[in-house]
Design an enzyme around this catalytic site. Sequence first.
Site, PDB file in Angstrom:
ATOM      1  N   ASP A  78       0.826  -1.214   0.000  1.00 25.57           N
ATOM      2  CA  ASP A  78       0.000   0.000   0.000  1.00 25.57           C
ATOM      3  C   ASP A  78       0.857   1.259   0.000  1.00 25.57           C
ATOM      4  OD1 ASP A  78       0.760  -0.748   2.664  1.00 25.57           O
ATOM      5  OD2 ASP A  78      -0.655   0.706   3.466  1.00 25.57           O
ATOM      6  N   GLU A 145       0.177  -1.424   5.549  1.00 27.91           N
ATOM      7  CA  GLU A 145       1.221  -1.043   6.506  1.00 27.91           C
ATOM      8  C   GLU A 145       1.028   0.383   6.983  1.00 27.91           C
ATOM      9  OE1 GLU A 145       5.051   0.825   7.717  1.00 27.91           O
ATOM     10  OE2 GLU A 145       3.791   1.305   5.998  1.00 27.91           O
TER      11      GLU A 145
END
Length: 477
Positions: A78, A145
Amino acid sequence: MLELKSLNSARVFDFFKTLSAIPHGSGNMKGIADYCEGFAKEHNLKYIRDAADNVVIFKNGTDGYENSDPVILQGHLDMVCQKTPDCNIDFEKDGLDLYIDGDFIKAHGTTLGADNGIAVAMVLSILESNSIAHPPIEAVFTVDEEIGMLGAMALDMSQLHGRQMINLDSEEDNVVTVSCAGGSDFKLNIPLNKIKCQGAAVTIDINGLLGGHSGVEINKNRVNANMIAGRVLNALDGFEIISINGGDKPNAIPNRCVIELCVKDADAFCVAAKQQLEIIKAEIADRECGFTPEIVVNNNGKFDCFDKKTADKLIYTLLCVPNGITEMSADIKGLVQTSLNLGVLMTDADSMTLHFALRSNKKSALAFLEQRLCAFFDRLDWHHQEFGHYPPWEYKADSKLRDIYCDIYKETFGKSPSVEAIHAGLECGVFASALDGIDCIAIGPTMYDVHTVNERLSISSTENFYNLILKTLTRLK
């Protein structure tokens, strides 16, 4: 990106361009997880994709490395999505518009997502190649994350056999990170028994402080506005508290706190308050030159105020509760080992919230800090809750992986990299807590202004760093 074709890392940039065309903001992971799964199928590599959309791809060691210990190569899928006001990109469905500016790759009007797309691109290029020598690889691509390491937390670590791990989520190519903090949230929600008071409404606005990140900037001695509020209130009398509000994020050092008071004698009170603020201003001028507190007297009236018992407890808390650095590391010079930050102080209609962010690079020290706060607030009969725990990655004195990488770096550049620890969370902490005996380093190419629309990735650094990774893999035999 034809301009990059002459580089050894050309395929890395090809993959990065491909990944950048897939929307992959935090919480929007399906498309990029689909791509990684498709990559594994196309190259006949064993893979696992879990319910969270984490993807793990396995590749056997090359000739001569078949029986070597496996290495985990890890990055997250991400990115943080930010854009300029005039940018029309829809992060839910549009890719990024990349371009080259000198030595840098950038994105028109948006964050670049080199954090951590370049890591995924590097690992995919290694997995694709039939000419790169390496031990067995367990490539771990985690999701979300940036919003709390949610993917790493959800990952079934039992499927991983490697006990040496290279995390590629770092932003300076001359730094090797070897430890990170774990943390937790400590929150109180205090019922308010309001009483009616009459007098002048006086606002004390504590503002102009620097604030900052409660992890990586806690060592800069920046002043917490909420703690100044406690100091000021403790030094004054002749008031009742209407409200007190400072900060809105537990992990940010609050740079402002606004206190609303009901005062009987506004003139005398303001003189005393100004004297206290001037004392503090002179005291902290060397580190907080922008501190500009204000005192404003408003109309007389009747106000709902804190009852005396609650007000006394609150002032005692702000004056005496630990805040900031509580312990420095004995292993790594200059590293903050344990700290806490009262980041939120908020008054609602019938309650008050205090929210601390706790951090430590040692698990036992983090637990002890929680115990200290529990003991403190238990004595005040204030209910508290602890949540949001994430584990630290403790420093490993005898790291073979660190030594190998540092040796290769010195051989290549004629100098040693900086070996550092950070007082913030990394996914390495999650892996270290689950995989006993893991030997881990966090490294990466140089990038700037991460998480902003000015984010940029150095092409030359990426080339140099990629070559270092390839050399490191050849030594893990």
